[in-house]
Motif scaffolding. Structure first.
Motif, PDB file in Angstrom:
ATOM      1  N   PHE A 110       0.826  -1.200   0.000  1.00 52.28           N
ATOM      2  CA  PHE A 110       0.000   0.000   0.000  1.00 52.28           C
ATOM      3  C   PHE A 110       0.869   1.262   0.000  1.00 52.28           C
ATOM      4  CE2 PHE A 110      -2.915  -2.981   2.458  1.00 52.28           C
ATOM      5  CZ  PHE A 110      -3.730  -3.236   1.375  1.00 52.28           C
ATOM      6  N   PRO A 111       0.352   2.366  -0.501  1.00 52.88           N
ATOM      7  CA  PRO A 111       1.118   3.618  -0.474  1.00 52.88           C
ATOM      8  C   PRO A 111       1.494   4.007   0.955  1.00 52.88           C
ATOM      9  CG  PRO A 111      -0.794   3.824  -1.919  1.00 52.88           C
ATOM     10  CD  PRO A 111      -0.958   2.535  -1.182  1.00 52.88           C
ATOM     11  N   THR A 112       2.681   4.577   1.096  1.00 45.96           N
ATOM     12  CA  THR A 112       3.141   5.030   2.403  1.00 45.96           C
ATOM     13  C   THR A 112       2.154   6.046   2.979  1.00 45.96           C
ATOM     14  OG1 THR A 112       5.436   4.685   1.745  1.00 45.96           O
ATOM     15  CG2 THR A 112       5.045   6.153   3.623  1.00 45.96           C
ATOM     16  N   GLY A 113       1.861   5.895   4.253  1.00 43.29           N
ATOM     17  CA  GLY A 113       0.913   6.781   4.913  1.00 43.29           C
ATOM     18  C   GLY A 113      -0.504   6.251   4.954  1.00 43.29           C
ATOM     19  N   THR A 114      -0.747   5.123   4.270  1.00 42.94           N
ATOM     20  CA  THR A 114      -2.113   4.569   4.222  1.00 42.94           C
ATOM     21  C   THR A 114      -2.196   3.175   4.840  1.00 42.94           C
ATOM     22  OG1 THR A 114      -1.888   3.479   2.052  1.00 42.94           O
ATOM     23  CG2 THR A 114      -2.471   5.821   2.055  1.00 42.94           C
ATOM     24  N   LEU A 115      -1.085   2.670   5.379  1.00 44.17           N
ATOM     25  CA  LEU A 115      -1.016   1.260   5.749  1.00 44.17           C
ATOM     26  C   LEU A 115      -2.077   0.856   6.756  1.00 44.17           C
ATOM     27  CD1 LEU A 115       0.396  -1.480   5.542  1.00 44.17           C
ATOM     28  CD2 LEU A 115       1.992  -0.711   7.325  1.00 44.17           C
ATOM     29  N   GLN A 116      -2.221   1.609   7.828  1.00 46.66           N
ATOM     30  CA  GLN A 116      -3.154   1.192   8.876  1.00 46.66           C
ATOM     31  C   GLN A 116      -4.589   1.169   8.362  1.00 46.66           C
ATOM     32  OE1 GLN A 116      -2.617   3.297  12.566  1.00 46.66           O
ATOM     33  NE2 GLN A 116      -4.136   2.076  13.666  1.00 46.66           N
ATOM     34  N   GLU A 117      -4.974   2.208   7.643  1.00 49.29           N
ATOM     35  CA  GLU A 117      -6.342   2.287   7.123  1.00 49.29           C
ATOM     36  C   GLU A 117      -6.611   1.187   6.096  1.00 49.29           C
ATOM     37  OE1 GLU A 117      -9.158   5.396   4.542  1.00 49.29           O
ATOM     38  OE2 GLU A 117      -7.145   5.990   5.195  1.00 49.29           O
ATOM     39  N   ARG A 118      -5.669   0.993   5.178  1.00 46.58           N
ATOM     40  CA  ARG A 118      -5.874  -0.006   4.126  1.00 46.58           C
ATOM     41  C   ARG A 118      -5.828  -1.435   4.686  1.00 46.58           C
ATOM     42  NH1 ARG A 118      -4.917   2.298  -0.951  1.00 46.58           N
ATOM     43  NH2 ARG A 118      -5.796   0.381  -1.820  1.00 46.58           N
ATOM     44  N   THR A 119      -4.997  -1.642   5.699  1.00 44.85           N
ATOM     45  CA  THR A 119      -4.961  -2.969   6.328  1.00 44.85           C
ATOM     46  C   THR A 119      -6.297  -3.290   6.974  1.00 44.85           C
ATOM     47  OG1 THR A 119      -2.573  -2.783   6.766  1.00 44.85           O
ATOM     48  CG2 THR A 119      -3.814  -4.413   8.046  1.00 44.85           C
ATOM     49  N   GLU A 120      -6.893  -2.316   7.644  1.00 43.93           N
ATOM     50  CA  GLU A 120      -8.197  -2.537   8.265  1.00 43.93           C
ATOM     51  C   GLU A 120      -9.236  -2.885   7.205  1.00 43.93           C
ATOM     52  OE1 GLU A 120     -11.353  -2.807  10.969  1.00 43.93           O
ATOM     53  OE2 GLU A 120      -9.186  -2.765  11.348  1.00 43.93           O
ATOM     54  N   GLU A 121      -9.218  -2.171   6.078  1.00 47.38           N
ATOM     55  CA  GLU A 121     -10.156  -2.468   4.999  1.00 47.38           C
ATOM     56  C   GLU A 121      -9.933  -3.874   4.445  1.00 47.38           C
ATOM     57  OE1 GLU A 121      -9.444   0.602   2.175  1.00 47.38           O
ATOM     58  OE2 GLU A 121     -10.344   2.189   3.399  1.00 47.38           O
ATOM     59  N   TYR A 122      -8.673  -4.233   4.278  1.00 46.82           N
ATOM     60  CA  TYR A 122      -8.323  -5.559   3.762  1.00 46.82           C
ATOM     61  C   TYR A 122      -8.760  -6.646   4.735  1.00 46.82           C
ATOM     62  CZ  TYR A 122      -5.267  -9.050   1.460  1.00 46.82           C
ATOM     63  OH  TYR A 122      -4.771 -10.150   0.806  1.00 46.82           O
ATOM     64  N   ALA A 123      -8.511  -6.410   6.031  1.00 41.49           N
ATOM     65  CA  ALA A 123      -8.911  -7.384   7.053  1.00 41.49           C
ATOM     66  C   ALA A 123     -10.427  -7.564   7.078  1.00 41.49           C
ATOM     67  CB  ALA A 123      -8.395  -6.942   8.421  1.00 41.49           C
ATOM     68  N   GLN A 124     -11.168  -6.457   6.937  1.00 38.70           N
ATOM     69  CA  GLN A 124     -12.624  -6.553   6.932  1.00 38.70           C
ATOM     70  C   GLN A 124     -13.114  -7.317   5.701  1.00 38.70           C
ATOM     71  OE1 GLN A 124     -14.837  -5.914   9.146  1.00 38.70           O
ATOM     72  NE2 GLN A 124     -13.712  -4.680  10.640  1.00 38.70           N
ATOM     73  N   ARG A 125     -12.409  -7.162   4.585  1.00 38.99           N
ATOM     74  CA  ARG A 125     -12.776  -7.940   3.390  1.00 38.99           C
ATOM     75  C   ARG A 125     -12.599  -9.429   3.650  1.00 38.99           C
ATOM     76  NH1 ARG A 125      -9.676  -8.149  -2.514  1.00 38.99           N
ATOM     77  NH2 ARG A 125     -11.078  -9.720  -3.411  1.00 38.99           N
ATOM     78  N   ILE A 126     -11.445  -9.811   4.227  1.00 36.79           N
ATOM     79  CA  ILE A 126     -11.187 -11.220   4.521  1.00 36.79           C
ATOM     80  C   ILE A 126     -12.194 -11.734   5.543  1.00 36.79           C
ATOM     81  CG2 ILE A 126      -9.491 -12.868   5.400  1.00 36.79           C
ATOM     82  CD1 ILE A 126      -8.765 -11.627   2.683  1.00 36.79           C
TER      83      ILE A 126
END
Length: 306
Positions: A210-226
């Motif tokens: 993920f782009p730098t600065g977005t990791l925590q937010e994008r990880t949460e979105e990815y985790a919710q998808r899984i």
């Protein structure tokens, strides 16, 4: 008050819908080096997530700029945990910690707190995602590799430097050939060079960058998808893949490599007359405390410029 509310080195929280638990390594000043206190709390946090039937996915992340620099080799916390006295961590008096001179004490301690715990996290009855930024070095790799999926931002770099800096045959949870490939594993261990998140994505170790600065937010979105997949399905997928890997020899090779790791320690203990468990300058090695920066592996360079 739950035990997780009293943690010093780890933070535990769940998402509003309860499906995702997030465990945060919380020693940013020490680059999230893994002290005994941190590892014990991490185990308790994983167990808390495993106990909670609402949780389907566990995210392992870290505060600060570094996911984990590896084992704690001498911070003030580490020294206090090891030394006799009121601040000594109780596990240094158990799990083999009270045994007398010889290799058995070290073997038992490393088995419990570096090997079998990591293997248990690999087999956790939840889907796990490591969310990594910055340095993921040596024992930091063990934490990431124990997870089912690894996501990063663009700053993440991966390396195991214990061979070049400590004279050891890799960290205790030796998944290198499975994660890097056979020849890449040998090269990276023999040089101590690093690979980038982008390269790790190309050879399949990393799932998203993920782009730098977005990791925590994008990880949460990815985790919710899984987490949309019911655990009855997701855990069967995990078990099918893990059992396939184990049938290919993963578990047995891990155990064999751990034994070699302990033999490696025993060699340095004998060579040093019992004063060191790793290479020293007197024994022909370098001093890890004054080693230069880790450099990236480059296909057109013997050694990259820092």
């Amino acid at each position: 008050m739950s035990a997780v509310d009293e943690f010093r080195f780890v933070r535990y929280e769940t998402s509003p819908n309860g499906r995702v638990a997030t465990i945060s390594l919380n020693r940013p000043k020490q680059r999230n080096a893994q002290s005994r206190g941190l590892l014990v709390e991490l185990g308790l946090a994983f167990e808390e997530a495993q106990r909670d039937d609402a949780v389907r996915v566990v995210v392992l992340r870290a505060e600060g700029e570094t996911f984990s620099s590896g084992h704690d080799l001498g911070s003030s916390d580490d020294r206090a945990e090891r030394a006799d006295g009121p601040q000594q961590h109780e596990t240094y008096r158990s799990h083999g910690g009270s045994l007398g001179p010889g290799v058995e004490k070290l073997l038992m301690q490393e088995w419990h707190f570096f090997f079998s715990n990591t293997l248990a996290w690999r087999n956790l009855r939840k889907i796990t995602i490591a969310s990594c930024q910055g340095q993921v070095f040596s024992a930091g790799l063990m934490l990431a590799w124990a997870c089912d999926l690894i996501v990063t931002d663009e700053t993440a770099v991966f390396a195991d430097v214990v061979a070049t800096r400590l004279g050891m045959c890799g960290v205790e949870y030796f998944a290198h050939p499975w994660e890097f490939g056979v020849r890449r594993a040998k090269e990276l261990l023999l040089t101590g060079d690093s690979v980038s998140a982008e390269e790790a994505y190309r050879f399949g170790m990393v799932s998203r960058v993920f782009p730098t600065g977005t990791l925590q937010e994008r990880t949460e979105e990815y985790a919710q998808r899984i987490a949309e997949i019911p655990s009855a399905g997701s855990l069967m997928i995990k078990e099918a893949v893990n059992q396939t890997q184990d049938n290919q020899g993963f578990y047995n090779s891990l155990k064999a490599a751990f034994s070699l790791h302990e033999l490696n320690h025993a060699h340095w203990a004998v060579a040093s007359g019992g004063t060191s468990l790793a290479q020293t300058e007197e024994l022909g090695g370098g001093d890890w405390r004054t080693a230069g920066p880790v450099v990236p592996a480059r296909k057109d360079s013997v050694k990259a410029t820092p």
